[in-house]
Design a protein around this motif. Structure first.
Motif, short mmCIF file in Angstrom:
data_model
loop_
_atom_site.label_atom_id
_atom_site.label_comp_id
_atom_site.label_asym_id
_atom_site.label_seq_id
_atom_site.Cartn_x
_atom_site.Cartn_y
_atom_site.Cartn_z
N TYR A 59 0.74 -1.02 0.04
CA TYR A 59 -0.02 0.12 0.20
C TYR A 59 0.81 1.37 -0.08
N ALA A 60 1.96 1.16 0.67
CA ALA A 60 2.94 2.40 0.57
C ALA A 60 3.40 2.92 -0.67
N ALA A 61 3.36 1.86 -1.71
CA ALA A 61 3.69 2.01 -3.05
C ALA A 61 2.49 3.01 -3.60
N ARG A 121 -0.28 16.12 -10.11
CA ARG A 121 -0.38 14.96 -10.47
C ARG A 121 -0.17 14.01 -9.37
N SER A 122 0.68 14.54 -8.34
CA SER A 122 1.14 13.65 -7.22
C SER A 122 1.98 14.60 -6.29
N THR A 123 2.33 13.84 -5.06
CA THR A 123 3.10 14.59 -4.03
C THR A 123 4.50 15.11 -4.76
N THR A 124 5.25 14.24 -5.45
CA THR A 124 6.55 14.46 -6.07
C THR A 124 5.93 16.01 -6.90
N ASP A 125 5.17 15.85 -7.55
CA ASP A 125 4.50 17.02 -8.51
C ASP A 125 4.30 18.43 -7.62
N GLU A 146 14.05 11.90 4.43
CA GLU A 146 13.08 11.95 3.71
C GLU A 146 12.85 11.24 2.49
N HIS A 147 11.69 10.79 1.92
CA HIS A 147 11.66 10.28 0.44
C HIS A 147 12.43 11.49 -0.31
N HIS A 148 12.93 10.56 -1.57
CA HIS A 148 13.63 11.46 -2.19
C HIS A 148 12.58 12.79 -3.12
N ALA A 149 11.45 12.42 -2.97
CA ALA A 149 10.61 13.51 -3.52
C ALA A 149 10.37 14.69 -2.53
N ALA A 150 10.76 14.57 -1.45
CA ALA A 150 10.83 15.88 -0.47
C ALA A 150 12.26 16.14 -0.20
N VAL A 196 8.93 18.29 5.86
CA VAL A 196 8.92 17.20 6.83
C VAL A 196 7.90 16.31 6.43
N THR A 197 8.19 14.79 6.72
CA THR A 197 7.08 13.85 6.31
C THR A 197 6.40 13.80 7.46
N GLY A 198 5.11 13.30 7.25
CA GLY A 198 4.35 12.88 8.41
C GLY A 198 4.50 11.64 8.70
N ALA A 199 4.39 10.61 8.09
CA ALA A 199 4.90 9.23 8.42
C ALA A 199 6.00 8.64 7.42
N SER A 200 6.98 8.08 7.80
CA SER A 200 7.94 7.67 6.82
C SER A 200 7.68 6.58 6.19
N ASN A 201 7.83 6.38 4.83
CA ASN A 201 7.64 5.50 3.81
C ASN A 201 8.41 4.14 4.01
N VAL A 202 9.52 4.28 4.95
CA VAL A 202 10.37 3.21 5.23
C VAL A 202 9.82 2.48 6.67
N ALA A 227 2.62 14.55 3.24
CA ALA A 227 1.63 13.67 3.94
C ALA A 227 1.31 12.37 3.01
N ALA A 228 2.13 12.11 2.16
CA ALA A 228 1.99 11.03 1.27
C ALA A 228 1.62 9.66 2.11
N GLN A 229 2.19 9.36 2.98
CA GLN A 229 2.12 8.21 3.91
C GLN A 229 1.18 8.43 5.12
N PHE A 248 0.04 15.64 -0.90
CA PHE A 248 -0.32 14.03 -0.84
C PHE A 248 -0.53 13.54 -2.30
N SER A 249 -0.61 12.12 -2.37
CA SER A 249 -1.03 11.60 -3.85
C SER A 249 -2.24 10.91 -3.66
N GLY A 250 -2.95 10.92 -4.93
CA GLY A 250 -4.31 10.35 -4.91
C GLY A 250 -4.08 8.66 -5.02
N HIS A 251 -3.11 8.15 -5.48
CA HIS A 251 -2.84 6.63 -5.78
C HIS A 251 -2.64 6.06 -4.51
N LYS A 252 -2.17 6.66 -3.25
CA LYS A 252 -1.68 6.35 -2.23
C LYS A 252 -3.17 6.33 -1.27
N LEU A 253 -3.87 7.26 -1.59
CA LEU A 253 -5.22 7.51 -0.92
C LEU A 253 -6.24 6.66 -1.28
N1 PLP Z 1 6.52 11.07 -0.19
C1 PLP Z 1 6.52 9.91 0.64
C2 PLP Z 1 6.88 9.88 1.90
C3 PLP Z 1 6.39 8.85 -0.18
O1 PLP Z 1 6.17 7.68 0.39
C4 PLP Z 1 5.99 8.92 -1.49
C5 PLP Z 1 6.01 7.88 -2.38
O2 PLP Z 1 6.27 6.57 -2.21
C6 PLP Z 1 6.16 10.28 -2.27
C7 PLP Z 1 6.54 11.42 -1.21
C8 PLP Z 1 6.13 10.76 -3.57
O3 PLP Z 1 4.77 10.38 -3.96
P1 PLP Z 1 4.37 10.29 -5.63
O4 PLP Z 1 5.32 9.03 -6.00
O5 PLP Z 1 2.87 9.86 -5.46
O6 PLP Z 1 4.83 11.54 -6.07
#
Ligand code: PLP
Length: 478
Positions: A59-61, A121-125, A146-150, A196-202, A227-229, A248-253
């Protein structure tokens, strides 16, 4: 269009917008049980023979779509029309649906009245958009965890400086690390932003967002919450957390239709150059006497939404926001906590399994856990879970290389030949396996996962695997 069709369109789109249609037709979850999601009955083949229902534990992906979201999308789809442009009835319905979705998302996030909701489009965007909107001379503070997106959008902006903060080993240390870094900024330095992240994706660990926001503000900095996670698992209240933006991203929600959100303060966004130049973002375009063009850009959300918007994706996000709110976050959080506790307890009892954590075992977590298994490469372990048990997890570094490096205490390297570790040719765990779950996860998936991990650890894989194009795959007859 006939009057009947027109009336039908109007009522269907209105129903889709208010979700009453889906609420009537979608199967309701038993109280405290999983919410219905698509794919819950999909069967997959097992390499050892036969087949089983797929256990989606990634689900985290990307989380599966809620049945309710799919029903809402299907109810609206026949009435799909161009947004903001068309004079036709369906265009107007679609525009209303699109704009109403902003209000739904703003309510879901507990936004302040003056906040904007920009669809991306997404959190990255969303985070890249905010990076483009940083005022000149801005300084960004971001933890290396952080996730690379952040982690990555900020340093590419000319004139923006970035301070990467070392991984804290407790929530309290996160707050003091940030406070120290902000206090060290020279007096009169330019605008500052903390990401800052709300919850770690790892690790799934929940970060002390409210305290970090208070610290940022005490030093005159702003803060954006990734808040992606967090958003799929936990209520997010922008006003209560006192964060300036949230992404945040729709595909994780549970709404995998290609949309995301950046919500929060309007000023930096309105003063920035449009993220994309094009129709929708521009109010008027005229030829100048010198032969060029003069553009007057919108000053609303539209400024950063150039091009034809993804109304289906946006409608799906709004539907997911309503579905989660109606299901009740208290119930969802309580059930997920039980699943997290069950997975932690189950993994703790299996020799050689190490669950990764930054802050220690007592930190609240969402349904995301990464672990290593002594003597196994993560790609091999994940491949065996899939091929022999029908369980979908993820292995690797999860787009958070510095964090995984810290957690594993080693430099991540490319995995060796999969399966070779058992013969002693390779060893050491350079990557991790991640299991993640949420509102749609039945207890059976978690129990199957724990049984599978125990069997693989104690009895070994029942099949042979080889590396093919960088992935570990079961060896099959040619
Ligand atoms: N931030 C966190 C904490 C994530 O887990 C992810 C994706 O796994 C992202 C950002 C990036 O989300 P997206 O790939 O939907 O842009």
């Amino acid at each position: 269009m006939t009057a009947t069709a027109s009336t039908a369109a109007a009522s269907a789109a209105t129903a889709a917008a208010s979700t009453t249609t889906a609420a009537r037709t979608a199967p309701q979850a038993p109280a405290g049980g999983p919410l219905p999601v698509l794919g819950r009955d999909v069967r997959v083949p097992l390499v050892t023979g036969g087949e089983t229902t797929y256990a989606a534990l990634d689900y985290a992906a990307s989380a599966p779509a809620l049945q309710r979201v799919w029903d809402d999308v299907a109810a609206y789809a026949p009435y799909y029309g161009s947004v903001h442009r068309g004079a036709g009835h369906l265009s107007q319905l679609s525009t209303d649906l699109f704009e109403n979705s902003r209000e739904t998302v703003a309510r879901f996030l507990g936004c302040r009245p003056e906040d904007e909701v920009v669809f991306t489009r997404s959190t990255t965007d969303s985070l890249n958009l905010l990076a483009c909107a940083l005022p000149a001379g801005a300084h960004v503070y971001v933890f290396e965890t952080e996730h690379h997106a952040a982690l990555l959008p900020w340093h590419r902006r000319a004139g923006v400086t970035v301070t990467y903060l070392d991984a804290p080993r407790s929530p309290q240390q996160a707050v003091t690390t940030l406070a120290d870094a902000l206090a060290a900024a020279p007096k009169g330095a330019g605008p500052a932003l903390v990401c800052v992240t709300g919850a770690s994706n790892v690790t799934g660990e929940i970060w002390p967002v409210r305290e970090l926001a208070a610290t940022a503000h005490a030093h005159g900095a702003r803060i954006v919450l990734d808040a992606a996670q967090l958003a799929p698992h936990h209520p997010v209240d922008v006003a209560e957390l006192d964060v300036d933006w949230v992404a945040f991203s729709g595909h994780k929600l549970y709404a995998p239709f290609g949309s995301g959100v950046l919500a929060g303060r309007a000023d930096w966004l309105r003063e920035a150059e449009p993220y994309l130049a094009g129709g929708g973002a521009s109010r008027t375009v005229t030829r100048r006497p010198d032969g060029g063009v003069a553009v007057e850009w919108h000053t609303s959300e539209a400024r950063h939404e150039a091009g034809s918007p993804n109304v289906i994706g946006v409608h799906a996000i709004a539907s997911a926001c309503r579905a989660l709110t109606e299901a009740g976050f208290d119930t969802l959080v309580a059930r997920e906590r039980t699943l997290v506790a069950r997975v932690r307890e189950g993994l703790a009892g299996i020799p050689g399994v190490r669950v990764l954590g930054l802050f220690g075992p007592d930190t609240p977590r969402v349904g995301v856990l990464s672990f290593t298994v002594e003597g196994w490469q993560s790609s091999h372990f994940a491949a065996a879970l899939s091929a022999e048990y029908g369980i979908g997890v993820r292995d690797g570094l999860f787009c958070a290389h510095p964090l995984v490096r810290t957690l594993l205490g080693s430099e991540p390297q490319a995995p060796g030949e999969c399966g070779a570790e058992e013969s002693g040719a390779a060893g050491g765990t350079l990557h991790a396996v991640r299991v993640s779950f949420g509102a749609g996860t039945p207890d059976e998936h978690v129990e199957r996962f724990l049984r599978a991990v125990r069997e693989l650890v104690t009895e070994g894989a029942r099949w042979s695997y080889r590396t093919q194009e960088g992935r570990c795959v079961p060896v099959t007859a040619a």
